[in-house]
Design a protein around this motif. Structure first.
Motif, PDB file in Angstrom:
ATOM      1  N   ARG A   1      14.918  -5.521  10.759  1.00  0.00           N
ATOM      2  CA  ARG A   1      14.190  -4.263  10.599  1.00  0.00           C
ATOM      3  C   ARG A   1      12.998  -4.184  11.546  1.00  0.00           C
ATOM      4  O   ARG A   1      12.258  -5.163  11.692  1.00  0.00           O
ATOM      5  N   SER A   2      12.817  -3.035  12.156  1.00  0.00           N
ATOM      6  CA  SER A   2      11.590  -2.769  12.894  1.00  0.00           C
ATOM      7  C   SER A   2      10.645  -2.081  11.907  1.00  0.00           C
ATOM      8  O   SER A   2      10.974  -1.056  11.330  1.00  0.00           O
ATOM      9  N   LEU A   3       9.477  -2.696  11.692  1.00  0.00           N
ATOM     10  CA  LEU A   3       8.616  -2.255  10.591  1.00  0.00           C
ATOM     11  C   LEU A   3       7.685  -1.111  10.961  1.00  0.00           C
ATOM     12  O   LEU A   3       7.286  -0.331  10.106  1.00  0.00           O
ATOM     13  N   ASP A   4       7.286  -1.020  12.195  1.00  0.00           N
ATOM     14  CA  ASP A   4       6.276  -0.019  12.532  1.00  0.00           C
ATOM     15  C   ASP A   4       6.630   0.771  13.785  1.00  0.00           C
ATOM     16  O   ASP A   4       5.744   1.382  14.408  1.00  0.00           O
ATOM     17  N   PHE A   5       7.903   0.768  14.150  1.00  0.00           N
ATOM     18  CA  PHE A   5       8.336   1.585  15.277  1.00  0.00           C
ATOM     19  C   PHE A   5       9.835   1.856  15.130  1.00  0.00           C
ATOM     20  O   PHE A   5      10.534   1.178  14.383  1.00  0.00           O
ATOM     21  N   GLN A   6      10.293   2.844  15.852  1.00  0.00           N
ATOM     22  CA  GLN A   6      11.709   3.167  15.834  1.00  0.00           C
ATOM     23  C   GLN A   6      12.396   2.484  17.009  1.00  0.00           C
ATOM     24  O   GLN A   6      11.968   2.625  18.150  1.00  0.00           O
ATOM     25  N   ALA A   7      13.428   1.748  16.692  1.00  0.00           N
ATOM     26  CA  ALA A   7      14.128   0.944  17.689  1.00  0.00           C
ATOM     27  C   ALA A   7      15.420   1.624  18.101  1.00  0.00           C
ATOM     28  O   ALA A   7      16.376   1.657  17.335  1.00  0.00           O
TER      29      ALA A   7
ATOM     30  N   LEU B   1      17.276   3.989  12.870  1.00  0.00           N
ATOM     31  CA  LEU B   1      16.383   3.576  13.956  1.00  0.00           C
ATOM     32  C   LEU B   1      15.493   2.404  13.574  1.00  0.00           C
ATOM     33  O   LEU B   1      14.708   1.931  14.396  1.00  0.00           O
ATOM     34  N   THR B   2      15.582   1.947  12.314  1.00  0.00           N
ATOM     35  CA  THR B   2      14.753   0.819  11.900  1.00  0.00           C
ATOM     36  C   THR B   2      15.556  -0.329  11.314  1.00  0.00           C
ATOM     37  O   THR B   2      14.978  -1.327  10.892  1.00  0.00           O
ATOM     38  N   LEU B   3      16.878  -0.223  11.300  1.00  0.00           N
ATOM     39  CA  LEU B   3      17.683  -1.260  10.656  1.00  0.00           C
ATOM     40  C   LEU B   3      18.970  -1.531  11.415  1.00  0.00           C
ATOM     41  O   LEU B   3      19.724  -0.614  11.734  1.00  0.00           O
ATOM     42  N   SER B   4      19.199  -2.802  11.677  1.00  0.00           N
ATOM     43  CA  SER B   4      20.490  -3.256  12.192  1.00  0.00           C
ATOM     44  C   SER B   4      20.924  -4.445  11.350  1.00  0.00           C
ATOM     45  O   SER B   4      20.083  -5.240  10.914  1.00  0.00           O
ATOM     46  N   THR B   5      22.207  -4.543  11.087  1.00  0.00           N
ATOM     47  CA  THR B   5      22.721  -5.674  10.315  1.00  0.00           C
ATOM     48  C   THR B   5      23.800  -6.406  11.103  1.00  0.00           C
ATOM     49  O   THR B   5      24.571  -5.803  11.845  1.00  0.00           O
TER      50      THR B   5
ATOM     51  N   GLY C   1      12.284   3.015  22.761  1.00  0.00           N
ATOM     52  CA  GLY C   1      12.438   3.782  23.984  1.00  0.00           C
ATOM     53  C   GLY C   1      13.676   3.423  24.757  1.00  0.00           C
ATOM     54  O   GLY C   1      14.376   2.455  24.449  1.00  0.00           O
ATOM     55  N   GLU C   2      13.944   4.168  25.790  1.00  0.00           N
ATOM     56  CA  GLU C   2      15.186   4.022  26.544  1.00  0.00           C
ATOM     57  C   GLU C   2      15.039   3.168  27.784  1.00  0.00           C
ATOM     58  O   GLU C   2      16.015   2.685  28.335  1.00  0.00           O
TER      59      GLU C   2
END
Lengths: 117, 111
Positions: free
Chosen positions: A24-30, A74-78, A99-100
């Motif tokens: 999880r990205s806690l404070d940004f969108q990944a 945008l905040t979670l990958s499994t 970002g890209e």
């Protein structure tokens, strides 16, 4: 800097079972997340790259049916290790990039140690 | 293919000693180079980077210079502290989102 968490930090499972690891990205969108694997005293090896809402891109030699990656938001990958075997025992690390731009910094999670008995 | 080789650890130093961790690379072209640090129980953090030949990256007293003639990016610090104890990874930008890492060097600094 930005914070990336992983859960669980350690997991022990029996051979043949499946294990899910969350990143999880806690404070940004990944927009992009990466999964790495590290063997003792060896480099981090990139396993796959996942972009939110699309299929992951796997590195050569990584079995996509064994290592299932889902980047649902945008905040979670499994990462799910299916039908785990002792040779899958390793340290799994994720990273996330906002970002890209390819030069945007990757922020790393603390890793998950998987032991398959 | 591209690769990174760094000195094996562990490196054990007394506080205020000089630190060098060697890193050499093999790559096509001139990739960006990085040093990451991993403190116990935490994720890798970018320590410093250099994007072209002769660039010097620096942060928290650590320095590394991009040397294309020797394909090296050695990490140095003039006076280490106990709080610098960690694992240090050298890496290069392999293109297409790919970071290529060295095996890591564990540094232990004792008082």
């Amino acid at each position: 800097g930005a914070v990336v968490s992983q859960h669980p930090s350690r997991v022990i499972c029996k051979s043949g079972t499946s294990v899910k690891i969350e990143c999880r990205s806690l404070d940004f969108q990944a927009t992009t997340m990466f999964w790495y694997r590290q063997f003792p005293k060896q480099s981090l090896m990139l396993m796959a790259t996942s972009n939110e809402g699309s299929k992951a891109t796997y590195e050569q030699g990584v079995e996509k049916d064994k290592f299932l990656i889902n980047h649902a938001s945008l905040t979670l990958s499994t990462l799910t290790v299916t039908s785990a075997h002792p040779e899958d025992s390793s340290f799994y690390i994720c990273s996330a990039r906002a970002g890209e731009g390819r030069y945007n910094e990757q922020f790393f999670g603390p890793g998950t140690r998987l032991t398959v008995l | 293919g591209d690769s990174v080789t760094q000195m094996e650890g562990p490196v054990t130093l007394s506080e205020e000693a000089f630190l060098t961790i060697n890193c050499t690379y093999t790559a096509t072209g001139y990739p960006s180079l990085f040093w990451y640090v991993q403190y116990p129980g935490e994720g890798l953090q970018l320590l410093l980077k250099a994007t072209k030949a002769d660039d010097k990256g620096s942060n928290k007293g650590f320095e590394a210079t991009y040397r294309k003639e020797t394909t090296s990016f050695h990490l140095e610090k003039g006076s280490v502290q106990v709080s610098d104890s960690a694992v240090y990874f050298c890496a290069l930008d392999g293109g297409y989102n790919k970071l290529i890492f060295g095996a890591g060097t564990r540094l232990a600094v004792h008082p």
